[in-house]
Design an enzyme around this catalytic site. Sequence first.
Site, PDB file in Angstrom:
ATOM      1  N   GLU A  83       4.047   3.488   6.013  1.00 36.05           N
ATOM      2  CA  GLU A  83       2.793   2.383   5.470  1.00 36.05           C
ATOM      3  C   GLU A  83       1.916   3.000   4.338  1.00 36.05           C
ATOM      4  O   GLU A  83       1.765   2.486   3.866  1.00 36.05           O
ATOM      5  CB  GLU A  83       1.589   1.679   6.725  1.00 36.05           C
TER       6      GLU A  83
ATOM      7  N   ARG B  96       4.586  -9.780   2.043  1.00 35.85           N
ATOM      8  CA  ARG B  96       3.900  -8.437   2.922  1.00 35.85           C
ATOM      9  C   ARG B  96       2.655  -8.896   3.798  1.00 35.85           C
ATOM     10  O   ARG B  96       1.862 -10.037   3.463  1.00 35.85           O
ATOM     11  CB  ARG B  96       2.826  -8.029   1.891  1.00 35.85           C
TER      12      ARG B  96
ATOM     13  N   ASN C 181       1.681   1.565   0.266  1.00 35.22           N
ATOM     14  CA  ASN C 181       0.566   0.558  -0.378  1.00 35.22           C
ATOM     15  C   ASN C 181       0.828   1.823  -1.643  1.00 35.22           C
ATOM     16  O   ASN C 181       0.311   1.150  -2.425  1.00 35.22           O
ATOM     17  CB  ASN C 181      -0.685   1.319   0.570  1.00 35.22           C
TER      18      ASN C 181
END
Lengths: 148, 111
Positions: free
Chosen positions: A48, A106, A52
């Site tokens: 994650e 997303r 990002n």
Amino acid sequence: MQPINQMKMEFSSKSSNEAFARVVAAAFVSQIDPTLEELADIKTAVSEAVTNAIIHGYENSNGSVRMSCNLYRDGVEIFIEDEGQGIPDVNQARQPMYTSKPEMERSGMGFTVMESFMDKVEVVSEVGKGTRVSMYKRFNSIHLDNEN
Amino acid sequence: MKVKISYKGSTLIASIMGELDHHSAEYIREKIDSELIKATTKNVIFDFSKVSFMDSSGIGVIMGRFKNVQKLNGKLSVTNVSDQMMRIFEMSGLLKIIPAYDNIDVAINKM
């Protein structure tokens, strides 16, 4: 407490490196023998944070992502850093379901996943300078009682 | 990453094989959407039995396909979801709108 081991690495902001980074983190952490579930938590949180950095920090342009880990006898601290565009409002970014990129499908769950799979997540970001995510997880499966 | 496509009537069964992250999401999305264009496809079942890893990118892929299936008045469900994936599904609220079944046979019967 002093770490028992440390690692640092730097890689290009390419989406193929998402798998590379999470596998490296899991391999490094596996030295202290956590459970498979705990390793999966680490892999997911790293995935994650690196995702990002790649899609929000650098918006899929060329950049460099740094990952470093401090390994303790019963836990790990992981830092993911980019020198991308930064997050204008960190509190908003951490809200479940919030995403600045709905058009990319997303889900806005990145920080929520990190928070629920790790014990502590800190985000420091400056617009135009970059973002640093610090995460800590203690492995409950590892007991140190008998070793002192 | 591979997606195995099979059909049971108008229901597309998409078996995802490998790791589902942001990197592989684009491929899965294109693969399934190109099937949804076919007039015969109405419903979609995601089979996750061969998925070794998934992060929140998976939620985006499922939600996106759910919206596309809704336009066809079809249904979408997920099957063979691991405990780790189930935690991500639960925290995203996905299970409030998309049913999860133990296996493909049950999912087909519910279509």
